[in-house]
Design an enzyme around this catalytic site. Structure first.
Site, PDB file in Angstrom:
ATOM      1  N   GLY A 149      -5.812  12.677 -11.271  1.00  0.00           N
ATOM      2  CA  GLY A 149      -6.202  11.298 -11.459  1.00  0.00           C
ATOM      3  C   GLY A 149      -6.691  10.759 -10.132  1.00  0.00           C
ATOM      4  N   CYS A 150      -7.774   9.994 -10.132  1.00  0.00           N
ATOM      5  CA  CYS A 150      -8.407   9.584  -8.876  1.00  0.00           C
ATOM      6  C   CYS A 150      -7.497   8.706  -8.023  1.00  0.00           C
ATOM      7  CB  CYS A 150      -9.730   8.896  -9.147  1.00  0.00           C
ATOM      8  SG  CYS A 150      -9.651   7.523 -10.326  1.00  0.00           S
ATOM      9  N   ASN A 151      -6.845   7.720  -8.633  1.00  0.00           N
ATOM     10  CA  ASN A 151      -5.928   6.866  -7.877  1.00  0.00           C
ATOM     11  C   ASN A 151      -4.737   7.671  -7.381  1.00  0.00           C
ATOM     12  OD1 ASN A 151      -7.358   4.356  -8.418  1.00  0.00           O
ATOM     13  ND2 ASN A 151      -6.548   4.466 -10.494  1.00  0.00           N
ATOM     14  N   THR A 154      -5.533   9.952  -4.410  1.00  0.00           N
ATOM     15  CA  THR A 154      -5.795   9.161  -3.210  1.00  0.00           C
ATOM     16  C   THR A 154      -4.488   8.710  -2.556  1.00  0.00           C
ATOM     17  OG1 THR A 154      -7.840   8.361  -4.220  1.00  0.00           O
ATOM     18  CG2 THR A 154      -7.026   7.163  -2.300  1.00  0.00           C
TER      19      THR A 154
END
Length: 348
Positions: A149-151, A154
């Site tokens: 998942g991108c969030n 990060t």
């Protein structure tokens, strides 16, 4: 012979970004692209920027169409990938860009997603500290990979070095993210219309309900967090098409010196092509990573508040999703890890 590739969900943002990267990959041949409601239409009708793939037509997403390739990318909404993965048992490498194979806890899946729980796959964040090494080792020769998942990736990349080195306490993490709406996918959602997001910042999934929270906890536990990982996580949609700027902080561990803290991050990512730690006093912008497979972070040691703050910028569609998927594919296939991936962004 190049590896034959099929990409499902090819009319969406994640699928389109996977195709954009693979179109420049010398070791693969994109043979099949699939969709659901858009099947039968030219790919170019939905991805007009992919001019080199103008010869491709979207086919129905079925196990039969996806089978017979060396690599299959599943860029489908959460909860849909699992129905295909069992039927692709003979496919040498399957990479899921959805959430279906990310979580190791069925209880966390039930709470944050619901529906059928599927076995976890190798997590596609190569640089992530895991125990005494990196997640990269678990991706080598993997046949099933869950892109992140991108969030989640990060925030995990932002804090894992401090957790692994035990210079921060993971029990009081606060993370606020400015995110572009492309992370929510391409399907029509009224609250993501231009008229709704231009000129405003809109918080969402406030109060511990965002689906990427268990993924962050899982990654930080793997990095070496002992006890509870507690995180206050607040994403805010801002009017930029793509990008994430994550500001994450955690308490400084007792006895940790400023030198030990900075060394934790610099040593964790020393030599990494796609994760860069800026010099003290410098912080990234989302513009710096647009179109690139880089995560750039700035670190601040705040003795007044007794916290470490990490500001990290990524392109959510590249390092956050498609770039991580292709990078993981390269590792699994024994190819150069940076093949078809760039550290250079697009400016202005």
């Amino acid at each position: 012979m190049p590896y034959s590739v099929a990409v499902s969900g090819a009319s969406g943002y994640a699928g389109g970004e996977i195709l954009r990267i693979l179109a420049a990959h010398p070791d693969v041949e994109i043979r099949t692209v699939t969709a659901h409601s858009n099947a039968g239409q030219p790919l170019l009708d939905h991805q007009p920027h992919l001019r080199s793939l103008a010869h491709l037509t979207l086919q129905q997403t079925t196990p039969e169409v996806l089978a017979g390739h060396d690599v299959v990318f599943l860029a489908l909404p959460h909860g849909q990938s699992g129905r295909y993965t069992d039927a692709l048992g003979d496919t040498p490498l399957v990479i899921d860009a959805g959430a279906d194979h990310r979580l190791t806890s069925s209880a966390a899946w039930d709470r944050f997603y619901g529906g059928d729980f599927h076995d976890p796959w190798a997590y596609g964040v190569p640089e992530l500290p895991v125990g005494d090494g990196k997640q990269r080792a678990r991706l080598a020769s993997a046949s099933r990979i869950a892109a992140p998942g991108c969030n989640a990736s990060t925030v995990s990349l932002s804090l894992a070095p401090g957790v692994a080195a035990r210079v921060i306490e993971p029990g009081d993490i606060v993370s606020v993210l400015a995110v572009g709406p492309s992370g929510a996918g391409k399907s029509l959602k009224p609250h993501l219309l231009g008229s709704e997001i231009l000129g405003t910042a809109n918080p969402y999934a406030v109060g511990g309900v965002h689906r990427h929270i268990p993924e962050i906890r899982q990654a930080l536990v793997a990095a070496g967090a002992g006890g509870d990982v507690r995180i206050s996580f607040t994403p805010v949609i801002v009017p930029m098409a793509r990008g994430i700027l994550a500001t994450s902080s955690a308490p400084i561990a007792a006895g940790a010196t400023d030198e030990q803290i900075r060394d934790a991050w610099e040593q964790a990512y020393a030599g990494e092509s796609f994760v860069h730690v800026l010099p003290a006093g410098s912080y990234p912008r989302t513009a710096d990573v647009l179109g690139a497979n880089t995560a750039i972070m700035g670190l601040h040691i705040d003795r007044e508040a007794n916290r470490v703050t990490v500001v990290t910028a990524v392109d959510n569609l590249v390092k956050g999703t498609a770039g991580a998927a292709v990078q993981s594919m390269n590792i699994a296939l024994g190819l150069p890890e940076d093949r078809a991936l760039t550290v250079n962004g697009v400016a202005p």
